[in-house]
Design a protein around this motif. Structure first.
Motif: not given
Lengths: 234, 386
Positions: B55-59, B117-120, B156-158, B189-190
């Motif tokens: 959940s804190s991966s971006t940080v 495809q949703a992406a961050n 999630e790369f695939y 996480l998402f």
């Protein structure tokens, strides 16, 4: 005057805090000397086992005194009394109470282990005592692989391993056939009794009376009489 | 008669050990009970720890020392855009080595095969590229190329169709092109892939609100400047948190303001109760089966504290062995799962191990308590009386 092995005077034991109480042992006097086998006989419920427990330091009497080798045992602390039993008294229980998950030799070695003797030394001693009772080749077997008579011998080996001055047998022949029972008590008489040892046996079994030096009878919590054994009569 | 010291000889414990392990069915039942209880407890708490970490991966991946945000921000994903003056304000604080904007938002990509495809999307400061990921292939400078995006090779790369350098996609009717592949320390996480680009390209490609800065990333000149920076930012009505503080804030949100923490705690408690039930009952039965022999030992001359030591040793031995097996089993399962399921989030941490150990201690203590009570009340006279 020689010190008596066991000397109990006026011991009483009742169970229950209030009336009606069960008065199991009533004002009993008992003595046993070194070099003799004393039987305590009597019907079930007569108080034999209760009396035996009190003179062996297991059950505290409500009144009276118990001396073993001149020492008043019921003045001792619980731990001191446990140590006293461990070094001075050997017990052979009616149901043997051997640990089925230990080998025969390990069962026999338990009193020495409790005395904090070295493990290997205790096992070696146990094997020697198993040889004394004729079970040297059974040392590595668990007790459940042995016959009733053999288990009784293991229990005897466990009782003698600490070289106690006093041995207490509770109904030693109750679970055995007649011949095996006689053999066991004969073995006790011939191999374990000495001038420095006193043996007390509680029994119902009249077939083994011939091996006693004295037979004391209890009824209804009282010592009612003294019977001479056939052995002594001869 | 030699005096006896209170010291406990290993011979007594050896008897206790043999009584325990030679009773194979009960020993195995005890071990299985504790092993699975430990396995379930650690698995549950590890999953939770993994979720919290992700959940804190971006940080974690951006790695900035201080994050400035709106005080209402609960998680790194739920950004509240900051006005541009906040950036200027922060840059003016004495003790700030540098401060840069960060864009973090979601976007919908249309892939080459026509699927969405949703992406961050993470927009890095154009001038400094603070927070850039580690390159796997390509060059970080290519991020300045036209339509350039860097794809992160995480679990999630695939979902991006396993793109390579040169792969194109559409983002809000803009052409996007993968110019490099990168790796990051922690997957998201998402369940959505992550793309890096420059801050201003992110603003151009993704529809935005009036304010656009998701976070201001700050590097203090010295550690002593952190408190000054936090105080000045707070005076302006915003919140400055260190990396660890921000991660703790996010973790607290997931623990206490979502059902995840409650559910995981419930599962951990159930595991504990199952372990306690199986082990407690089996151990108590084990003691009961040997109660006459313990009484015989008392008659022979064993003291109460020696018998208690035997029981405590047995309980401790089985608890520690079960704990070891449980930890080992959990580590094996997690290792296998991560080898085959890249999304698998569980991570074994020292607090997890400590919690499971504490629970095993409770199981062992409870199990032995009832056994000890029975052994202490058994009278040698009962053995004679039959």
């Amino acid at each position: 005057m020689a010190v008596r092995a066991i000397e109990a005077v006026g011991i009483n034991k009742w169970f229950g805090e209030s009336e009606p109480r069960t008065h199991a042992v009533k004002d009993v006097n008992f003595e046993a000397n070194f070099g003799e086998i004393v039987y305590v006989v009597g019907p079930s419920g007569s108080g034999k086992t209760t009396m035996l427990s009190m003179i062996s330091g297991i059950l505290r009497p409500n009144s009276g005194t118990v001396k073993i080798e001149g020492t008043e045992i019921w003045n001792m602390s619980a731990d001191a009394l446990a140590d006293f039993r461990l070094h001075k008294i050997g017990f052979v229980f009616q149901d043997y109470h051997l640990f089925p998950r230990l080998t025969t030799a390990e069962n026999v070695a338990i009193p020495l282990v409790l005395q904090r003797r070295d493990w290997d030394e205790s096992l070696a001693e146990a094997r020697r005592d198993l040889e004394v009772v004729g079970l040297r080749d059974r040392a590595q077997l668990p007790p459940v692989k042995l016959s009733g008579g053999e288990q009784q011998r293991v229990a005897i080996a466990r009782a003698i391993i600490s070289r106690p001055d006093i041995m207490i047998f509770d109904e030693p022949t109750a679970s055995l056939d007649g011949e095996t029972g006689r053999n066991i008590v004969q073995f006790v008489r011939e191999h374990l009794l000495s001038d420095k040892r006193c043996i007390v046996i509680v029994t119902h079994d009249s077939r083994i009376y011939e091996f006693a030096d004295r037979i004391l009878r209890m009824e209804d919590g009282r010592m009612t009489g003294v019977e001479r054994s056939q052995l002594n009569a001869q | 008669m030699p005096p006896m010291s209170p010291r406990l000889e290993p011979g007594i414990l050896r008897i206790a050990y043999k009584l325990l392990v030679n009773d194979r069915p009960k020993f195995v039942a005890l071990l299985v009970g504790i092993t699975f209880a430990v396995f379930l407890m650690i698995e549950m708490t590890s999953l939770f720890a993994g979720i919290l970490l992700r959940s804190s991966s971006t940080v974690i991946n951006i790695g900035s020392s201080i994050w400035v945000m709106d005080p209402a921000v609960q998680t790194v994903a739920n950004t509240i855009p900051l006005p541009n003056y906040v950036l200027d304000e922060v840059r003016s604080i004495p003790g700030v080595k540098y401060a840069v904007p960060l864009y973090s938002g979601s976007a919908l990509l249309k892939l080459r095969d026509g699927t969405y495809q949703a992406a961050n999307v993470v927009g890095l400061d154009d001038t400094s590229l603070v927070g850039s990921p580690q390159m796997v292939s390509g060059n970080i400078q290519d991020i300045f190329a036209e339509n350039a995006f860097i794809a992160v090779e995480d679990s999630e790369f695939y979902k991006l169709g396993n793109p390579h350098i040169g792969t194109e996609f559409e983002l809000n009717d803009h052409r996007g092109r993968i110019v490099a592949l990168a790796r990051v320390a922690s997957s998201s996480l998402f369940g959505v892939p992550t793309l890096y680009t420059t801050y201003y390209r992110a603003l151009q490609y993704i529809p935005n609100t009036r304010f656009t800065i998701s976070y201001v990333l700050v590097e203090p000149k010295t550690a002593a400047d952190v408190n000054t920076i936090k105080a000045r930012v707070a005076a302006d009505g915003y919140l400055a948190l260190t990396r660890d503080e921000f991660m703790s804030k996010i973790s607290r949100f997931y623990m206490y303001q979502t059902g995840i923490g409650t559910n995981m705690l419930l599962m951990t408690l159930i595991s504990f109760i199952v372990g306690l039930s199986i082990s407690g009952q089996t151990f108590y039965t084990f003691i009961l089966e040997n109660i006459d022999r313990f009484g015989a030992l008392k008659a022979i001359g064993a003291k109460s504290h020696e018998l208690v030591s035997m029981i405590l040793f047995q309980a401790t031995f089985v608890a520690l062995t079960g704990y070891g097996f449980g930890v080992g089993l959990c580590a094996l399962i997690i290792w296998l799962a991560r080898a085959h399921l890249p999304d698998y989030a569980a991570i074994i941490t020292f607090p997890n191990l400590g919690l499971a150990f504490a629970m095993v201690v409770v199981i062992a203590a409870s199990s032995s308590y009832f056994g000890v009570r029975r052994v202490l009340v058994i009278e040698p006279f009962d053995i004679f009386r039959g």
